[in-house]
Write an enzyme that holds these catalytic residues in place. Structure first.
Site, mmCIF file in Angstrom:
data_model
loop_
_atom_site.group_PDB
_atom_site.id
_atom_site.type_symbol
_atom_site.label_atom_id
_atom_site.label_comp_id
_atom_site.label_asym_id
_atom_site.label_seq_id
_atom_site.Cartn_x
_atom_site.Cartn_y
_atom_site.Cartn_z
ATOM 1 C CG ASP A 2 4.434 4.455 -2.680
ATOM 2 O OD1 ASP A 2 4.000 5.251 -3.126
ATOM 3 O OD2 ASP A 2 4.078 3.131 -3.003
ATOM 4 N N GLY A 55 0.939 -1.139 0.055
ATOM 5 C CA GLY A 55 0.226 -0.061 0.032
ATOM 6 C C GLY A 55 0.861 1.225 -0.067
#
Length: 312
Positions: A264, A29
């Site tokens: 990320d 995620g």
């Protein structure tokens, strides 16, 4: 230097990925990826990373908790819900390392973290943090009422001395009702943001393709003091509060295996250096170095023993 407490808000899901003729299961995620990579890079005593989400009481959820704790991520602000489970996604990766996703997340526990009996206690702890980080996906999964509650909280949080909010625009159209809804929410969020990570492709998808100067002006007009524009393999662009603009190039990577978590991990590398008083240039170099390593391996989280050095 005092230990910084950094809270990262978002959703982690069960990750399935095809590998040769097998299916590999892991967890991932966008914000969880950032939390793990940030925790790995911060020197002992320099900072503590807290992950803020909701999970179920199932075995997958417990495995996530166990894995995060092993990574040094604090899980005390993770709520557990007996009637919910984490979402799930499947990654297909093409011959160029680009990936496509299929999701099963419509009733995932993370959607409800601001709607439980534990929410007030979690927000009270969040108010004590030094830095709060979240992404466009962190916003997208919430109901409109929960989203507004979060905005109200962030406004109060930032009113305290030496508190910073970091936002990554990570735009996923399928999670939103419309572009107009997303634009309104992002404007609200950016008005509460100190450091903004903007993936240029996502900005173009949300607002229509515009000159870079217009993207910068739009973001600065909302009060963001530090803007980091990610442009894939091209140099990132950093705009500081004083108006100084710089480009920082990444090393060319020839062996791109999987671009999952590239953005990320860049954000994690940047913050790891920036939160320790590093310059924007040093911070971007660290972000590029980590992202360049991550895209040479499959999956969102690479093995800890192949992490690049965090020293420049």
């Amino acid at each position: 230097m005092d230990t910084l407490n950094i809270a990262i808000i978002g959703e982690c899901m069960v990750e399935l990925q095809r590998q040769d003729n097998d299916i590999r299961q892991g967890f991932g995620g966008d914000t969880l990826n950032t939390a793990v990579y940030l925790a790995r890079q911060l020197p002992a005593g320099a900072g503590k990373v807290h992950y803020v989400t909701a999970l179920g009481t199932d075995n997958f959820s417990q495995s996530m908790i166990d894995a995060w704790q092993q990574e040094g991520v604090d899980t005390s602000l993770v709520q557990r819900m007996g009637n919910k489970m984490p979402g799930l996604y499947f990654i297909d990766t093409d011959s160029h390392g680009e990936r496509s996703f299929s999701y099963w997340r419509s009733d995932a526990a993370a959607k409800y973290w601001l709607e439980t009996e534990q929410t007030d206690a979690v927000l009270a702890q969040l108010m004590k943090m030094d830095v709060i980080y979240l992404s466009g996906i962190s916003l997208a999964i919430l109901s409109p009422a929960s989203r507004q509650r979060l905005f109200d909280f962030l406004a109060t949080f930032r009113a305290q001395d030496n508190r910073r909010v970091v936002f990554d625009n990570n735009y996923r159209p399928r999670l939103w009702q419309s572009r107009e809804e997303t634009q309104q929410c992002y404007q609200q969020m950016l008005a509460l943001t100190d450091i903004a990570f903007l993936t240029l492709d996502d900005e173009d998808a949300l607002w229509g393709e515009r000159p870079l100067a217009e993207v910068i002006d739009r973001t600065q007009s909302l009060g963001v003091s530090e803007i980091v524009i990610k442009r894939g393999s091209q140099p990132c662009v950093i705009v500081s509060k004083n108006g100084v603009q710089e480009e920082v190039a990444a090393q060319k990577i020839s062996n791109v295996v999987d671009t999952t978590a590239a953005g990320d991990s860049f954000g994690a590398g940047y913050l790891a250096r920036r939160l320790q008083q590093g310059s924007t240039t040093e911070s971007a170099m660290q972000g590029h170095r980590l992202a360049g390593t991550v895209i040479q391996y499959r999956g969102a989280i690479i093995p800890a023993d192949v992490m690049p050095s965090s020293s420049l």
